[in-house]
Every structure is written in structure tokens, then in C-alpha cells.
Design an enzyme around this catalytic site. Structure first.
Site, mmCIF file in Angstrom:
data_model
loop_
_atom_site.group_PDB
_atom_site.id
_atom_site.type_symbol
_atom_site.label_atom_id
_atom_site.label_comp_id
_atom_site.label_asym_id
_atom_site.label_seq_id
_atom_site.Cartn_x
_atom_site.Cartn_y
_atom_site.Cartn_z
ATOM 1 N N LYS A 31 0.816 -1.211 0.000
ATOM 2 C CA LYS A 31 0.000 0.000 0.000
ATOM 3 C C LYS A 31 0.850 1.261 0.000
ATOM 4 O O LYS A 31 0.496 2.249 -0.623
ATOM 5 C CB LYS A 31 -0.970 0.001 1.179
ATOM 6 C CG LYS A 31 -0.355 0.104 2.527
ATOM 7 C CD LYS A 31 -1.469 0.125 3.564
ATOM 8 C CE LYS A 31 -0.997 -0.369 4.912
ATOM 9 N NZ LYS A 31 0.040 0.491 5.502
ATOM 10 N N THR A 32 1.953 1.218 0.700
ATOM 11 C CA THR A 32 2.823 2.382 0.735
ATOM 12 C C THR A 32 3.332 2.676 -0.674
ATOM 13 O O THR A 32 3.317 3.820 -1.137
ATOM 14 C CB THR A 32 4.016 2.118 1.662
ATOM 15 O OG1 THR A 32 3.513 1.541 2.865
ATOM 16 C CG2 THR A 32 4.742 3.391 1.983
ATOM 17 N N ASP A 218 -3.562 7.309 4.689
ATOM 18 C CA ASP A 218 -3.020 5.970 4.941
ATOM 19 C C ASP A 218 -3.511 5.476 6.308
ATOM 20 O O ASP A 218 -3.894 6.284 7.162
ATOM 21 C CB ASP A 218 -1.484 6.046 4.931
ATOM 22 C CG ASP A 218 -0.854 4.675 4.759
ATOM 23 O OD1 ASP A 218 -1.606 3.684 4.630
ATOM 24 O OD2 ASP A 218 0.379 4.588 4.762
ATOM 25 N N GLU A 219 -3.503 4.189 6.530
ATOM 26 C CA GLU A 219 -3.903 3.593 7.813
ATOM 27 C C GLU A 219 -5.277 4.116 8.271
ATOM 28 O O GLU A 219 -5.471 4.462 9.440
ATOM 29 C CB GLU A 219 -2.860 3.877 8.907
ATOM 30 C CG GLU A 219 -1.432 3.446 8.576
ATOM 31 C CD GLU A 219 -1.199 1.947 8.658
ATOM 32 O OE1 GLU A 219 -2.172 1.184 8.882
ATOM 33 O OE2 GLU A 219 -0.045 1.525 8.467
ATOM 34 N N GLN A 249 -5.973 -4.705 10.756
ATOM 35 C CA GLN A 249 -4.800 -4.120 11.407
ATOM 36 C C GLN A 249 -5.152 -2.914 12.265
ATOM 37 O O GLN A 249 -4.303 -2.071 12.547
ATOM 38 C CB GLN A 249 -3.747 -3.732 10.365
ATOM 39 C CG GLN A 249 -3.135 -4.927 9.665
ATOM 40 C CD GLN A 249 -1.949 -4.533 8.793
ATOM 41 O OE1 GLN A 249 -0.952 -4.012 9.294
ATOM 42 N NE2 GLN A 249 -2.048 -4.774 7.510
ATOM 43 N N ARG A 599 4.692 -8.827 10.186
ATOM 44 C CA ARG A 599 5.906 -8.021 10.025
ATOM 45 C C ARG A 599 7.037 -8.879 9.465
ATOM 46 O O ARG A 599 8.008 -8.387 8.941
ATOM 47 C CB ARG A 599 6.387 -7.401 11.359
ATOM 48 C CG ARG A 599 5.475 -6.418 12.035
ATOM 49 C CD ARG A 599 4.956 -5.365 11.128
ATOM 50 N NE ARG A 599 3.651 -5.720 10.618
ATOM 51 C CZ ARG A 599 3.106 -5.167 9.534
ATOM 52 N NH1 ARG A 599 3.747 -4.239 8.869
ATOM 53 N NH2 ARG A 599 1.924 -5.551 9.109
HETATM 54 N N1 ATP Z 1 4.258 -5.047 -7.140
HETATM 55 C C1 ATP Z 1 5.213 -5.396 -6.286
HETATM 56 N N2 ATP Z 1 6.200 -6.214 -6.652
HETATM 57 C C2 ATP Z 1 7.165 -6.569 -5.788
HETATM 58 N N3 ATP Z 1 7.221 -6.181 -4.503
HETATM 59 C C3 ATP Z 1 6.262 -5.364 -4.065
HETATM 60 C C4 ATP Z 1 5.216 -4.936 -4.913
HETATM 61 N N4 ATP Z 1 4.403 -4.140 -4.188
HETATM 62 C C5 ATP Z 1 4.933 -4.077 -2.946
HETATM 63 N N5 ATP Z 1 6.054 -4.810 -2.858
HETATM 64 C C6 ATP Z 1 6.883 -5.009 -1.637
HETATM 65 O O1 ATP Z 1 6.078 -5.552 -0.604
HETATM 66 C C7 ATP Z 1 6.506 -5.093 0.683
HETATM 67 C C8 ATP Z 1 5.358 -4.561 1.501
HETATM 68 O O2 ATP Z 1 4.939 -3.322 1.011
HETATM 69 P P1 ATP Z 1 4.345 -2.220 1.960
HETATM 70 O O3 ATP Z 1 5.253 -1.946 3.089
HETATM 71 O O4 ATP Z 1 3.918 -1.102 1.101
HETATM 72 O O5 ATP Z 1 3.121 -3.020 2.479
HETATM 73 P P2 ATP Z 1 1.892 -2.535 3.259
HETATM 74 O O6 ATP Z 1 0.747 -2.810 2.433
HETATM 75 O O7 ATP Z 1 2.124 -1.156 3.738
HETATM 76 O O8 ATP Z 1 1.893 -3.528 4.463
HETATM 77 P P3 ATP Z 1 1.341 -3.388 5.936
HETATM 78 O O9 ATP Z 1 -0.078 -2.961 5.830
HETATM 79 O O10 ATP Z 1 1.479 -4.751 6.473
HETATM 80 O O11 ATP Z 1 2.211 -2.423 6.646
HETATM 81 C C9 ATP Z 1 7.563 -4.054 0.447
HETATM 82 O O12 ATP Z 1 8.826 -4.602 0.707
HETATM 83 C C10 ATP Z 1 7.386 -3.696 -1.040
HETATM 84 O O13 ATP Z 1 8.616 -3.329 -1.610
#
Ligand code: ATP
Length: 726
Positions: A31-32, A218-219, A249, A599
Site C-alpha cells: 500500500k505504501t 493511509d492507515e 490491522q 511483520r
Molecule cells: N508489485 C510489487 N512487486 C514486488 N514487490 C512489491 C510490490 N508491491 C509491494 N512490494 C513489496 O512488498 C513489501 C510490503 O509493502 P508495503 O510496506 O507497502 O506493504 P503494506 O501494504 O504497507 O503492508 P502493511 O499494511 O502490512 O504495513 C515491500 O517490501 C514492497 O517493496
DNA sequence: CCCCAATGCGAATAG
DNA sequence: CGCATTGGGG
């Protein structure tokens, strides 16, 4: 713009730029990354001016990282005017320009939580309310809740219908008056006052509505009512609002977060588009399976399943130790086993409460492994730092009596409670600040010596105030420490303690220097420094340098580590004792477990201790139910015993049995005790029950028993008319 | 007014 | 156990 590394859903989320958008992003689904690219996409492909974009992140650190990433994609020039910040920082910025509409000075202070507590206690003292009968903590909690729900003191007074709310509402009102007189605001005010401002001054609201044509949050699952309202107001006009979150979450209910904000998004915006991100890029199938299995035990949730391309990899390792000290050592020895494969930086140790870091720290220290502890007793909570901050706040905001009182006798200048009371009385009678009141020192009736000392202090402060207009923060800090005699006081005192205080103040200057590097000197510099400082979060202060990271599971939200240890998996610790008997709180604990589990990228260790020392007493707890919720075929290092008891819907099967594993088996409760955790007992009055904890020893041994009929009871082993069943 | 020692009481997560 | 408050002597 290159979007080739995005999957189908991610692309959709990035390209759906107009209208309301809900991105339901599972853990680790990127998502980030999506949010960052969406912002960059708006700038570079849709030609939306940066000036019209707002992105709310959960931490300042996340905001800065996003800013950097956006800059990397579209260039610093195009990204300059974009607002990427936390709710609180955004509100400070808005209030800085507009708070005068509400009667506060634009040089307002953000009150420190300790000062906040002191203000409450002071109000209570003046009203002859016993702090033993009404814990200030509860009152602070009450006030915070009111503000998060946007309830003003007046309304709180009107609606309060039962004791102690009636009393708390009055204290709330006085508290709010005190803050106003001091031109000070607390964290919750930042949001509430911004809304008040928008309601009062329609033109200001319109300005920001027109400015923020594209809004991101976000969040979103952890926003509270006030934050929700704020976003509603801002997005009302253009309705280009993109929220990202994962209802599994949501872990901040205790500070007002309301999960229905995200659940009702579709009702708030019927035309909303919904994108689900369900591909996890972070964790192995093993870890994901565990997380999915655990969260499935929550009844109040929409089903969802995360998938990953990764396969079943290394199993989750279970660690069982005798005591928390041994647990620390077990963790360390597992970390050492990982040498060669992982760096210290790849490892995080997560726990429920800050106090649990101690045992792990001790073990790490003994083995000379570098580590960093996130949160807990912060650097900024030290006396010398707080003194300095109080000086700076008074320089910045002369109406801030709360800070002024803290430093009025620092260094010692013979001012005690009596003197303070006199100045205060004079100030209140004339409706001026204490600082102002001292200009009329002659009329207050102070002794010559004290009056002189205070006149000197005021002169010093006035000079510093002038200096603050054109000096860097670092220079101002130096001047302050010198002019007020603070440094001299410490130098004169040759103790080790004072030496360390001087060192800490030096250390503090590395912070000011970093700030000065990024900010031009201006008459807003000190204000910005102070508000930045007030709003740093635990995550913001995680250092980059190599070492194992220790933190609470809450602090780990949004982060990822190749290797994760979750320690203290015991009933009463995690889930917390206070959550065990409330289904919805229990579900929140389970979500916390879900956050912690997700995590981890590659390796996950789950650990518990048979007994641990709590407030100086030995306690032994049952295995955490969350442990039992992980499918056993995913775990190694434990042999299971036959299931036995089931009470109150809690599946005690595997969970309550002292598990046998790698470490060693310890009989709970000690050899002298007749009872141990997990025993089924009968009581002539309460009937059948299960022992959930054994505390203390000998004649003071206490038993926590959950009875089927009456629920939890704490009994003295010696007297309790209970007998073991079977 | 200042400082220290004794005491007593509370106790999670955080911006 | 650790912090905050309190009470006595300097
Ligand atoms: N399309 C993609 N291909 C490869 N890696 C990806 C892709 N999208 C995201 N990632 C990787 O997945 C990991 C998680 O991404 P991110 O931290 O944005 O998740 P998140 O959705 O914020 O998770 P959470 O809600 O658990 O915090 C990161 O290391 C990111 O680089």
C-alpha cells in the site's frame, strides 16, 4: 512513468484518480508503494499541481520517506508544494496560520503529556479532589475521549449524567480554560481545534477545500472520529478522496480509533470505487498461513485471504523458557544461530509492553550484540532536556505559565511554592500571565532578594526572545543554557549525574543541528522546532545504525523485518490481562498479533516464559491462546499434549498446556505449590474453574481462577476452599 | 526554601 | 519493582 512492477490491482488503485477510492490493502500488499506512485502519477501523468495534493501518513518518518520517493519520481521541483504529513503536523500547520480566529496566539505551545498531567493534578488540588479517589490518568483519558469525539466542555457538562463523568466534565472545562489562558493545546486539541476553526471560519475551510483537491489517507482503519470528521470536511467539495487501510490491522481503539470509519466508507461515498490488494509481497506462505489462521478467530470481520507467490518455507520456531531471563537468552542464542544468513538489522524483537524489553536487553548486552530500543523511557523525557524545552517554550510563548512554572526556580533562585502562589494570584487577579505579572513584582509583595532574582530571569528571557528571531536553534540553545545559568549550575556540581546531564544536552544539540541543516532561520524557526519535537513518534526515532530492533508490537505497525521474534506469548501478557474478558478487546489483541506476525518476511520465532517477575513478584501464566491458533504443522520445536479443558468458549486445548520444546520443561507454580496453571478445580460456591495463573509463594500464594459460573477470581491459595479435580 | 529518606501505591499499547 | 508524594531536619 514506469509502472511495470505493479500488479493489476495496484495499477487500478494508482490510476483511479478521480472520485472516492477505498483501497483495502492486506498486510504487505504494497500500500505504501501504491500510495507513493498514485501521488506521483497525479503529478506527472495527470498534471495535477502539487499544491492541490494532500497525503496523510501515520508517522513523520513515513511522510518523509514518501516525500523522498515522490521527489525521486517527479523531481524535487514538482514535488515541493505537496503536503505529505501526519494528521497532527497538518493541523499544526493550519493552526499556525489561523489559530488567532480562535483566540489563541499563533505562537501557541503544544503541551507535554507530563505537563498535562500536572495541570490536571493542580486543578484537582485546587478543588480539593483527592488524587487517590480519582486517578488523573482516568481524567486525562476522559478528556481525550471527549476531544476525539468532538465534545466540547460545555456539551460534556450538559450530557454527563452520572458520577464521575459529571465531575470529570467540570475538570475538563477548567482544564480547557487553563490551556487557553496559556495559549497551549494538547495533542487532541490539534485536531479538534482545526475542526472548530473550519466550522467557525467558513472562508478558511473553503480555502483548504479548494487547495486539497486530491486527498489521501493511509492507515485509515486507525483514524478516530475527529480525524474522520476533518477529512470529511476537506473532501466534501471535490470528493477526490483515497483512503487506504486494513480493518484487520486496527490496533488503536484505546486512543479513540474507530474501525467503522473504514467499514462505512462505501456508505459515506456511495459512488466509491473499491480496490482490494490481496497479494502479499512480504512473507513466506508459512508465515502468511499462520497469520490468516489466527485472524480467522475474529468474529467481527469481513473474510479476506491474503495470497503470496512464495512457498511454504522455514517453519515457525517455538521457544519455551523457564523465566523471562532465560527467554532473553534463548532469543539471543537464536539470533546468534542466524549469523551469516542475516544481519542484526534484519532482526526485530516484538513484545506487548515496554517493560518486557529489559530481559532481552540484558541478554543482548551480555553477548555484545548491538541493539536499539524503540520508545519506552525516551531521551526527551530526561530532566535536563525537559528543563531546556521549557525554557524554549517560554521564549517562544510568554503566555505559557505551565512551562514557566517549571523553570521559574531553575537554576535555584530561592523561589518556592509560596512565591509561586503569590505571583499566580496576582496574575489571575489581573488576567495576565505570570511572566507578565512579574513586571509588577513590586506590588506582589516578594522579598527583595527573590524579586531581584526574578527580574533578572525575566530580563534574560526577554533577551533570548529577541535572539530567537534571528538565531538558529542550536545557537539559541547554547545561549539559553549559558544566559540562564543552567550550564554553569551543572558544571559547578561535579557529580557524575551532572556530567551525564551535560553530555545529554550536548547530544541534544545533534538533534538541533540536524534541524538547523534542514530549515532556514526565520521567526517561525523555534515554533517549528518545538512542534516537530512535540510530535515525534517512536517510529520516527528508530535509528538507522546496525543492531537488533526491540519494540512493542504497536510500534512495529507498517514495518517489515526478515526475522521477527514475538516474545511473551502468555495469557495475561499477550493477550493482556485487561483484555481477556472483553470479546471486542480480545479481538483487538488478536489483530495486534496479526500485525506482529505479518511483520516477518522469512523467519518467525514465537516465545514464552513459564514464569516471569511482575512488579517484583513471581507469576506463571498459561500459554497464550494465540499460540494455539497457529496450525501446529507450521510450528517446530514443540511437542503437544492431549487437549483437555474447555471453558467459556476459549479453546484451551494446546494452549494451556505447558508446552515441551527445545529449551526445557519447567513445572509451573514451583514444587511447593499444590496448584499449577492449567489445573481444573472445584469450589463449593463458585463451582468448576480453571487456574489461569499462580502468583507468589508459600502462605502468600495467590491463584487466578476463572470459574464457569462467576468468571475470574483471585484467591489466596492458603484459604481458598478449592480442590483439584481429576 | 531545600534536600533527602521513608513510604505507599499503582501498574498497557501512544501522538 | 519504580515513581511520586510526604514528612522531617538543615
Ligand atoms: N508489485 C510489487 N512487486 C514486488 N514487490 C512489491 C510490490 N508491491 C509491494 N512490494 C513489496 O512488498 C513489501 C510490503 O509493502 P508495503 O510496506 O507497502 O506493504 P503494506 O501494504 O504497507 O503492508 P502493511 O499494511 O502490512 O504495513 C515491500 O517490501 C514492497 O517493496
Amino acid at each position: 512513468m514506469d509502472l511495470s512492477m505493479m500488479n493489476e490491482e495496484q495499477l487500478q488503485a494508482i490510476k483511479s484518480t478521480d472520485g472516492p477510492l477505498l483501497i483495502m490493502a492486506g498486510a504487505g500488499s504494497g500500500k505504501t508503494r501504491v500510495l507513493t506512485h498514485r501521488v506521483a502519477y497525479l503529478l506527472s501523468e495527470k498534471d495535477v499541481p502539487a499544491y492541490n495534493i494532500l497525503a496523510i501518513t501515520f508517522t513523520n518518518k513515513a511522510a518523509n520517506e514518501m516525500k523522498l520517493r515522490v521527489e525521486r519520481i517527479v523531481g524535487a521541483q514538482d514535488a515541493r508544494d505537496i503536503w505529505i504529513s501526519t494528521f497532527h503536523s497538518m493541523c499544526v500547520r493550519i493552526l499556525r496560520s489561523n489559530i488567532n480566529y480562535l483566540g489563541y496566539d499563533r505562537s501557541f505551545s503544544i503541551i507535554d503529556p507530563t505537563d498535562q498531567r500536572n495541570v490536571i493534578k493542580d486543578i484537582m488540588r485546587r478543588r480539593n479532589i483527592d488524587v487517590k479517589q480519582h486517578n488523573p490518568r482516568n481524567i486525562i483519558g476522559y478528556i481525550s475521549n471527549q476531544k476525539n469525539a468532538l465534545t466540547k466542555p460545555k456539551e460534556a457538562m450538559e450530557t454527563a449524567d452520572k458520577f464521575p463523568d459529571t465531575l470529570y466534565a467540570e475538570i475538563y472545562q477548567t482544564y480547557q480554560e487553563v490551556l487557553y489562558r496559556n495559549s497551549s493545546v494538547d495533542f487532541d486539541d490539534l485536531i479538534m481545534l482545526t475542526i472548530e476553526l473550519f466550522q467557525k471560519e467558513k472562508s478558511v475551510l473553503e480555502f483548504y477545500q479548494n487547495k486539497f483537491q486530491y486527498i489521501h489517507v493511509d492507515e485509515y482503519q486507525d483514524t478516530n472520529q475527529a480525524q474522520y470528521e476533518l477529512i470529511q470536511l476537506l473532501a466534501k467539495k471535490y470528493r477526490n478522496i483515497c483512503v487506504v487501510g486494513d480493518s484487520d490491522q486496527s490496533i488503536y481503539k484505546f486512543r479513540g480509533a474507530d474501525i467503522t470509519n473504514i467499514l462505512n466508507f462505501e456508505e459515506d461515498y456511495p459512488e466509491a470505487k473499491i480496490v482490494k490488494l490481496e497479494e502479499n509481497y512480504r512473507s513466506s506462505q508459512t508465515i502468511l498461513d499462520a497469520a490468516n489462521a489466527v485472524i480467522q478467530n475474529n468474529m467481527e470481520r469481513k473474510p479476506k485471504n491474503l495470497r503470496t507467490k512464495r512457498s511454504l518455507e522455514e517453519k515457525i520456531t517455538s521457544i519455551v523458557s523457564g523465566t523471562e531471563r532465560e527467554e532473553g537468552h534463548s532469543v539471543v542464542s537464536h539470533i546468534m544461530d542466524l549469523k551469516g544468513k542475516y544481519k542484526y538489522n534484519d532482526v526485530a524483537v516484538l513484545y506487548r509492553t515496554n517493560a518486557q524489553s529489559r530481559a532481552v536487553e540484558d541478554a543482548l548486552m551480555k553477548s555484545n550484540i548491538p541493539y536499539k530500543v524503540v520508545g519506552g523511557m525516551k531521551f526527551y523525557e530526561r530532566k535536563e532536556i525537559k528543563d531546556l524545552m521549557s525554557f524554549l517554550r517560554v521564549i517562544q510563548n510568554p503566555r505559557d505559565d505551565i512551562s514557566y512554572e517549571r523553570i521559574i526556580n531553575v537554576p535555584k533562585r530561592g523561589v518556592g511554592q509560596k512565591t509561586i502562589d503569590k505571583i499566580r494570584a496576582h496574575a489571575e487577579a489581573h488576567e495576565i500571565s505570570m511572566y507578565e505579572a512579574l513586571k509588577a513584582a513590586d506590588f506582589i509583595g516578594l522579598s527583595g532578594k527573590v524579586a531581584n532574582a526574578l527580574a533578572l530571569l525575566n530580563e534574560t528571557l526577554e533577551n533570548l526572545q529577541k535572539k530567537s528571531q534571528f538565531m538558529s536553534v542550536t545557537e539559541l540553545v547554547d545561549e539559553t543554557l549559558h544566559d540562564t545559568g543552567y550550564l554553569e549550575m551543572l558544571e559547578a556540581d561535579k557529580t557524575l549525574e551532572s556530567k551525564s546531564r551535560i553530555e545529554n544536552l550536548e547530544e541534544f544539540k545533534t538533534v538541533t543541528m540536524e534541524f538547523d541543516r534542514d530549515n532556514e532561520v526565520s521567526d517561525s524557526l523555534l515554533f517549528e522546532f518545538l512542534s516537530d519535537m512535540a510530535l515525534v513518534s517512536d517510529q520516527d526515532s528508530i535509528e538507522e545504525d546496525s543492531g537488533v530492533t526491540l519494540m512493542t508490537m504497536h510500534a512495529s505497525k507498517g514495518l517489515e523485518y526478515p526475522v521477527v521474534f514475538i516474545i511473551g506469548l502468555e495469557e495475561g501478557i499477550f493477550p493482556s490481562r485487561r483484555a481477556i474478558f472483553d470479546e471486542s478487546e480480545l479481538e483487538e489483541e488478536r489483530r495486534l498479533m496479526y500485525v506482529a506476525l505479518t511483520r516477518a518476511e522469512d523467519r518467525l520465532f514465537i516465545s514464552r516464559a513459564e514464569t516471569r517477575t511482575i512488579y517484583g513478584k513471581q507469576e506463571s501464566n498459561m500459554n497464550s491462546r494465540f499460540y494455539g491458533e497457529i496450525p501446529e504443522e507450521l510450528i517446530e520445536g514443540v511437542q503437544y499434549e492431549r487437549p483437555s479443558v474447555r471453558i467459556g468458549g476459549y479453546n484451551a486445548d494446546r494452549a494451556n498446556r505447558p508446552a515441551r520444546g527445545k529449551s526445557r520443561v519447567v513445572t509451573t507454580g514451583g514444587a511447593t505449590s499444590k496448584f499449577k496453571t492449567g489445573d481444573k478445580v472445584t469450589h463449593p460456591k463458585f463451582g468448576e474453574g480453571l487456574i489461569t495463573a499462580v502468583k507468589g509463594e508459600g502462605s502468600s500464594e495467590e491463584l487466578d481462577v476463572v470459574f464457569k459460573s462467576v468468571g475470574p477470581k483471585r484467591l489466596l491459595s492458603q484459604f481458598a476452599p478449592i480442590s483439584k479435580k481429576e
